[in-house]
Scaffold this motif. Structure first.
Motif, PDB file in Angstrom:
ATOM      1  N   ALA A 187       0.759  -0.687   0.134  1.00 26.65           N
ATOM      2  CA  ALA A 187       0.179   0.319   0.268  1.00 26.65           C
ATOM      3  C   ALA A 187       0.956   0.579  -0.504  1.00 26.65           C
ATOM      4  CB  ALA A 187      -1.021   0.001   0.776  1.00 26.65           C
ATOM      5  N   ASP A 188       1.757   1.402   1.137  1.00 27.59           N
ATOM      6  CA  ASP A 188       3.070   2.454   1.148  1.00 27.59           C
ATOM      7  C   ASP A 188       3.179   2.363  -0.287  1.00 27.59           C
ATOM      8  OD1 ASP A 188       1.216   3.491   3.239  1.00 27.59           O
ATOM      9  OD2 ASP A 188       2.397   2.728   4.807  1.00 27.59           O
ATOM     10  N   ARG A 189       3.548   1.822  -1.081  1.00 33.57           N
ATOM     11  CA  ARG A 189       4.920   1.691  -2.351  1.00 33.57           C
ATOM     12  C   ARG A 189       4.634   2.219  -3.242  1.00 33.57           C
ATOM     13  NH1 ARG A 189       6.328  -1.903   1.327  1.00 33.57           N
ATOM     14  NH2 ARG A 189       8.305  -2.040   1.896  1.00 33.57           N
ATOM     15  N   LEU A 190       3.075   2.530  -3.599  1.00 32.89           N
ATOM     16  CA  LEU A 190       1.843   2.304  -5.008  1.00 32.89           C
ATOM     17  C   LEU A 190       1.374   4.350  -4.312  1.00 32.89           C
ATOM     18  CD1 LEU A 190      -0.425  -0.849  -5.636  1.00 32.89           C
ATOM     19  CD2 LEU A 190       2.056   0.189  -6.446  1.00 32.89           C
ATOM     20  N   ALA A 191       0.889   4.903  -5.522  1.00 34.54           N
ATOM     21  CA  ALA A 191       0.918   6.132  -4.923  1.00 34.54           C
ATOM     22  C   ALA A 191      -0.158   6.036  -4.683  1.00 34.54           C
ATOM     23  CB  ALA A 191       0.707   6.168  -7.007  1.00 34.54           C
ATOM     24  N   PRO A 192      -1.265   6.618  -3.988  1.00 40.31           N
ATOM     25  CA  PRO A 192      -1.976   6.830  -3.155  1.00 40.31           C
ATOM     26  C   PRO A 192      -3.208   6.113  -3.154  1.00 40.31           C
ATOM     27  CG  PRO A 192      -0.874   8.888  -2.550  1.00 40.31           C
ATOM     28  CD  PRO A 192      -0.142   7.842  -3.235  1.00 40.31           C
ATOM     29  N   GLY A 193      -3.575   7.706  -4.399  1.00 38.91           N
ATOM     30  CA  GLY A 193      -4.766   6.976  -5.038  1.00 38.91           C
ATOM     31  C   GLY A 193      -4.983   5.615  -5.711  1.00 38.91           C
TER      32      GLY A 193
ATOM     33  N   PRO B 114       0.951  13.809  11.942  1.00 29.52           N
ATOM     34  CA  PRO B 114       1.932  13.781  11.032  1.00 29.52           C
ATOM     35  C   PRO B 114       2.716  13.362  10.473  1.00 29.52           C
ATOM     36  CG  PRO B 114       1.691  13.019  13.870  1.00 29.52           C
ATOM     37  CD  PRO B 114       0.089  12.712  12.921  1.00 29.52           C
ATOM     38  N   ARG B 115       2.589  12.019  10.057  1.00 28.26           N
ATOM     39  CA  ARG B 115       2.925  10.847   8.929  1.00 28.26           C
ATOM     40  C   ARG B 115       2.582  12.407   7.608  1.00 28.26           C
ATOM     41  NH1 ARG B 115       1.127   4.556   7.696  1.00 28.26           N
ATOM     42  NH2 ARG B 115       2.759   4.345   5.949  1.00 28.26           N
ATOM     43  N   ARG B 116       1.405  12.656   7.510  1.00 29.85           N
ATOM     44  CA  ARG B 116       1.113  13.072   6.085  1.00 29.85           C
ATOM     45  C   ARG B 116       1.253  14.051   5.911  1.00 29.85           C
ATOM     46  NH1 ARG B 116      -5.520  14.239   7.512  1.00 29.85           N
ATOM     47  NH2 ARG B 116      -4.878  15.236   4.793  1.00 29.85           N
ATOM     48  N   VAL B 117       2.046  15.357   7.380  1.00 29.46           N
ATOM     49  CA  VAL B 117       2.698  16.621   7.007  1.00 29.46           C
ATOM     50  C   VAL B 117       3.969  16.299   6.910  1.00 29.46           C
ATOM     51  CG1 VAL B 117       3.393  18.777   8.544  1.00 29.46           C
ATOM     52  CG2 VAL B 117       0.543  17.553   9.027  1.00 29.46           C
ATOM     53  N   ALA B 118       4.889  15.219   7.372  1.00 33.63           N
ATOM     54  CA  ALA B 118       6.081  14.963   6.994  1.00 33.63           C
ATOM     55  C   ALA B 118       6.396  14.684   5.766  1.00 33.63           C
ATOM     56  CB  ALA B 118       6.091  13.739   8.260  1.00 33.63           C
ATOM     57  N   LEU B 119       5.197  14.067   4.867  1.00 39.34           N
ATOM     58  CA  LEU B 119       5.512  13.383   4.013  1.00 39.34           C
ATOM     59  C   LEU B 119       5.263  14.388   2.754  1.00 39.34           C
ATOM     60  CD1 LEU B 119       3.439  10.357   3.865  1.00 39.34           C
ATOM     61  CD2 LEU B 119       5.905  10.451   3.573  1.00 39.34           C
ATOM     62  N   LEU B 120       4.432  16.295   3.031  1.00 37.80           N
ATOM     63  CA  LEU B 120       4.144  16.795   2.558  1.00 37.80           C
ATOM     64  C   LEU B 120       5.028  17.677   2.687  1.00 37.80           C
ATOM     65  CD1 LEU B 120      -0.188  17.648   3.042  1.00 37.80           C
ATOM     66  CD2 LEU B 120       1.873  16.899   0.741  1.00 37.80           C
ATOM     67  N   LEU B 121       5.634  17.644   3.162  1.00 38.52           N
ATOM     68  CA  LEU B 121       7.092  18.769   4.354  1.00 38.52           C
ATOM     69  C   LEU B 121       8.845  18.448   2.967  1.00 38.52           C
ATOM     70  CD1 LEU B 121       6.871  19.411   7.766  1.00 38.52           C
ATOM     71  CD2 LEU B 121       6.423  21.006   5.207  1.00 38.52           C
ATOM     72  N   ARG B 122       7.844  16.924   2.659  1.00 33.08           N
ATOM     73  CA  ARG B 122       9.398  16.244   2.041  1.00 33.08           C
ATOM     74  C   ARG B 122       8.823  16.323  -0.004  1.00 33.08           C
ATOM     75  NH1 ARG B 122      10.115  12.134   6.115  1.00 33.08           N
ATOM     76  NH2 ARG B 122       8.854  10.812   4.584  1.00 33.08           N
ATOM     77  N   PRO B 123       9.973  15.966  -1.195  1.00 36.54           N
ATOM     78  CA  PRO B 123       9.633  15.900  -2.283  1.00 36.54           C
ATOM     79  C   PRO B 123       8.494  14.783  -2.406  1.00 36.54           C
ATOM     80  CG  PRO B 123      11.777  16.387  -1.858  1.00 36.54           C
ATOM     81  CD  PRO B 123      11.748  16.177  -0.288  1.00 36.54           C
ATOM     82  N   LYS B 124       7.872  14.605  -3.541  1.00 32.44           N
ATOM     83  CA  LYS B 124       6.709  13.272  -3.499  1.00 32.44           C
ATOM     84  C   LYS B 124       8.094  12.134  -3.398  1.00 32.44           C
ATOM     85  CE  LYS B 124       3.438  12.390  -6.546  1.00 32.44           C
ATOM     86  NZ  LYS B 124       2.608  12.614  -8.076  1.00 32.44           N
ATOM     87  N   PRO B 125       6.947  11.242  -2.614  1.00 29.25           N
ATOM     88  CA  PRO B 125       8.117  10.572  -2.811  1.00 29.25           C
ATOM     89  C   PRO B 125       8.089   9.462  -4.113  1.00 29.25           C
ATOM     90  CG  PRO B 125       5.826  10.360  -1.463  1.00 29.25           C
ATOM     91  CD  PRO B 125       6.250  11.645  -2.421  1.00 29.25           C
ATOM     92  N   PRO B 126       8.831   8.713  -4.618  1.00 28.30           N
ATOM     93  CA  PRO B 126       9.004   7.635  -5.749  1.00 28.30           C
ATOM     94  C   PRO B 126       7.937   6.764  -5.785  1.00 28.30           C
ATOM     95  CG  PRO B 126      10.732   7.600  -4.158  1.00 28.30           C
ATOM     96  CD  PRO B 126      10.326   8.478  -3.558  1.00 28.30           C
ATOM     97  N   VAL B 127       6.881   6.051  -6.161  1.00 26.47           N
ATOM     98  CA  VAL B 127       6.309   4.702  -6.437  1.00 26.47           C
ATOM     99  C   VAL B 127       6.562   4.037  -6.455  1.00 26.47           C
ATOM    100  CG1 VAL B 127       4.419   6.604  -5.814  1.00 26.47           C
ATOM    101  CG2 VAL B 127       4.829   5.884  -7.975  1.00 26.47           C
TER     102      VAL B 127
END
Length: 298
Positions: free
Chosen positions: A24-30, A249-262
Motif C-alpha cells: 500500500a505505501d509503495r504505490l501511488a496513494p490513489g 503527523p505522517r501526512r504532514v511529514a510526507l508533504l514537507l518532503r519532495p513527492k516520494p517515488p512509487v
C-alpha cells in the motif's frame, strides 16, 4: 467443501491484508486506495458467497428439508463428515455478516441524510464555532466548513483546505471508503483495510491538492492547523472525510518532503491475484455444491 471454507473464508482475507500492507505505501496513494479497497470487496464478496453455499449445505442436510424437496439428506450430510460443524458455523457467520453490512449501510444513509447541506454544489459555510471541515459527496458534492475553522486559517491555508476537500470530491473517494467499510462489515479479518483506505484517500487528496496549489508546505501547514484545532465532526468521521489524528503527523511529514517515488503499477497484480484466487475457488465451490445436490436427487 471444507477446503473452500478454509481458503476463501479463513486464509484469503488475512492474506489479502498482509499483501495490501506490504504494497500500500509503495504505490501511488490513489492507486493503492483503489487496489486495497476493491481487492477487499472482492475477498469479502467471495467469502460471503462461500458462506452462503455452506449455509445451503447445512439446510439441505436437514431430513425434513430433504423430504420436502425430494433429495437424500444423508448424502448431503456425508459430504462434510468429520467437519459437520462447518456448514452450521457458516450459517451463523453469514447471518452475522449480513446483519453487520445492513447496519453499516443504513448508518451511512442516515449520516448523509443528516448533513445540513442544500442548494447548488460548492462551498457551504456553517455558523459554528467548532472547527470542522469535510466533503459531502453528491451530484454535485459540497465542501462544508464552519466559521470556527475558517477563522483559524490564513487565506492561503484556507485555499489549501478547500483544494484538499475538492480533491476528495473529484476523485470520488467516498465510494472507496464506503466499499472498504462494507467489506470490513462482511468480514472482520479485513479490519485493517478500512482504516488504511481512509489514510490512503487522505494521502491521495493531499498529493492532488499539493499539485494543484503548487505548494506542499502550505497544504502541510493547513492540515496541521486543522488537526490541532480539535476533534472531528461526527459527520466527517462517518463520511471518512478525515483520517484519524494519529496519521496526521505522517501526512504532514510526507508533504514537507519532495513527492516520494512509487513502485511500478505492475505491483497491483499481487493483491488482485489473491482476490482472483478466491473467485476461482468460489466458482469451484459452486460447482461442487451443484454436483452434490445432483447426486443427492438420485
Amino acid at each position: 467443501m471444507f477446503d473452500h471454507f478454509l481458503w476463501s473464508v479463513v486464509i484469503v482475507p488475512p492474506l489479502a491484508v498482509i499483501v495490501a500492507r506490504l504494497l500500500a505505501d509503495r504505490l501511488a496513494p490513489g492507486r493503492a486506495a483503489a487496489v486495497v479497497a476493491w481487492s477487499a470487496v472482492t475477498v469479502a464478496v467471495t467469502s460471503t458467497i462461500n458462506l452462503l453455499l455452506l449455509s445451503a449445505h447445512a439446510l439441505a442436510q436437514v431430513p425434513a428439508v430433504g423430504r420436502l424437496f425430494g433429495w437424500s439428506a444423508s448424502v448431503v450430510a456425508a459430504d462434510t463428515a468429520g467437519v459437520e460443524w462447518v456448514p452450521w458455523l457458516s450459517l451463523a457467520l453469514l447471518i452475522g455478516g449480513l446483519a453487520s453490512v445492513t447496519w453499516r449501510w443504513r448508518r451511512q444513509r442516515r449520516v448523509l441524510a443528516m448533513v445540513p447541506v442544500g442548494g447548488p454544489g460548492g462551498l457551504v459555510m456553517l455558523p459554528d464555532e467548532a472547527p470542522r471541515a469535510f466533503a459531502v459527496p453528491g451530484d454535485p458534492g459540497h465542501v462544508v466548513v464552519t466559521t470556527g475553522m475558517r477563522g483559524l486559517l490564513t487565506d492561503p491555508q484556507f485555499e489549501a483546505l478547500l483544494a484538499h476537500e475538492h480533491a476528495h470530491l473529484a476523485e470520488r473517494h467516498h465510494r472507496l471508503a464506503r466499499a472498504a467499510e462494507l467489506a470490513v462489515a462482511a468480514h472482520p479479518a479485513l479490519w485493517w483495510v478500512g482504516k488504511h483506505v481512509d489514510y490512503l484517500i487522505e494521502r491521495a487528496a493531499d498529493e492532488r491538492a499539493a499539485t494543484n496549489l503548487g505548494s506542499r508546505r502550505t497544504l502541510a501547514h493547513a492540515i496541521g492547523v486543522a488537526a490541532l484545532a480539535g476533534a472531528g465532526s461526527p459527520f466527517a468521521a462517518a463520511l471518512h472525510a478525515a483520517a484519524p489524528g494519529g496519521v496526521v503527523p505522517r501526512r504532514v511529514a510526507l508533504l514537507l518532503r519532495p513527492k516520494p517515488p512509487v513502485a511500478p503499477a505492475v505491483f497491483v497484480l499481487l493483491p488482485a491475484l489473491v482476490a482472483l484466487s478466491s473467485v476461482i475457488w468460489t466458482g469451484e465451490a459452486t460447482l461442487d455444491l451443484i454436483q452434490l445436490m445432483t447426486a443427492a436427487w438420485h
